[in-house]
Design a protein around this motif. Structure first.
Motif, PDB file in Angstrom:
ATOM      1  N   UNK A   1       0.836  -1.205   0.000  1.00 28.65           N
ATOM      2  CA  UNK A   1       0.000   0.000   0.000  1.00 28.65           C
ATOM      3  C   UNK A   1       0.872   1.257   0.000  1.00 28.65           C
ATOM      4  N   UNK A   2       1.927   1.241   0.794  1.00 27.04           N
ATOM      5  CA  UNK A   2       2.816   2.402   0.883  1.00 27.04           C
ATOM      6  C   UNK A   2       3.443   2.730  -0.477  1.00 27.04           C
ATOM      7  N   UNK A   3       3.841   1.716  -1.228  1.00 30.23           N
ATOM      8  CA  UNK A   3       4.529   1.932  -2.497  1.00 30.23           C
ATOM      9  C   UNK A   3       3.592   1.963  -3.703  1.00 30.23           C
ATOM     10  N   UNK A   4       2.306   1.763  -3.484  1.00 31.01           N
ATOM     11  CA  UNK A   4       1.338   1.787  -4.587  1.00 31.01           C
ATOM     12  C   UNK A   4       1.380   3.141  -5.295  1.00 31.01           C
ATOM     13  N   UNK A   5       1.334   3.097  -6.620  1.00 27.89           N
ATOM     14  CA  UNK A   5       1.304   4.325  -7.402  1.00 27.89           C
ATOM     15  C   UNK A   5       2.660   4.950  -7.649  1.00 27.89           C
ATOM     16  N   UNK A   6       3.707   4.352  -7.124  1.00 27.42           N
ATOM     17  CA  UNK A   6       5.052   4.878  -7.376  1.00 27.42           C
ATOM     18  C   UNK A   6       5.622   4.215  -8.611  1.00 27.42           C
TER      19      UNK A   6
END
Length: 112
Positions: free
Chosen positions: A85-90
């Motif tokens: 979730x933290x790295x989603x969209x990176x």
């Protein structure tokens, strides 16, 4: 906190690889969070810290103390989904190796 993993060396090695990966991602901080931020009662200190700060200043520090003192380790872990979730969209692939290491740690601690 029961069901100590059979191999503390595996856990210790995984902790080191998590630290290395945080450093590689430039997510390692030399600046310590405030005492108030570290006192959060929320899972992963989501109300006061970034996920990577929680990994560095709470998870890694506490786990190293447990391993070094041969103390019982947590028997349940679910960090990999939080990392995803933290790295989603990176940028594609950013955080992937860290997520793999956290998946391994989740398995080691959960006995699977």
């Amino acid at each position: 906190m029961a069901n100590q993993p059979q191999n503390l060396l595996e856990v210790a090695d995984c902790l080191l690889r998590i630290e290395v990966e945080l450093r590689r991602l430039d997510c390692w901080s030399a600046e310590y969070p405030s005492e108030e931020a570290l006192q959060s009662t929320q899972p992963f200190a989501v109300d006061t810290l970034e996920f990577t700060e929680w990994l560095q200043f709470i998870f890694l520090e506490r786990m190293k103390v447990l391993v070094e003192n041969d103390r019982p380790l947590p028997s349940v872990s679910g960090m990999a989904p939080m990392a995803e979730e933290h790295f989603r969209g990176r940028e594609e692939g950013i955080g992937r190796q860290l997520i793999r290491e956290l998946e391994l740690m989740d398995r080691l601690l959960s006995g699977g």
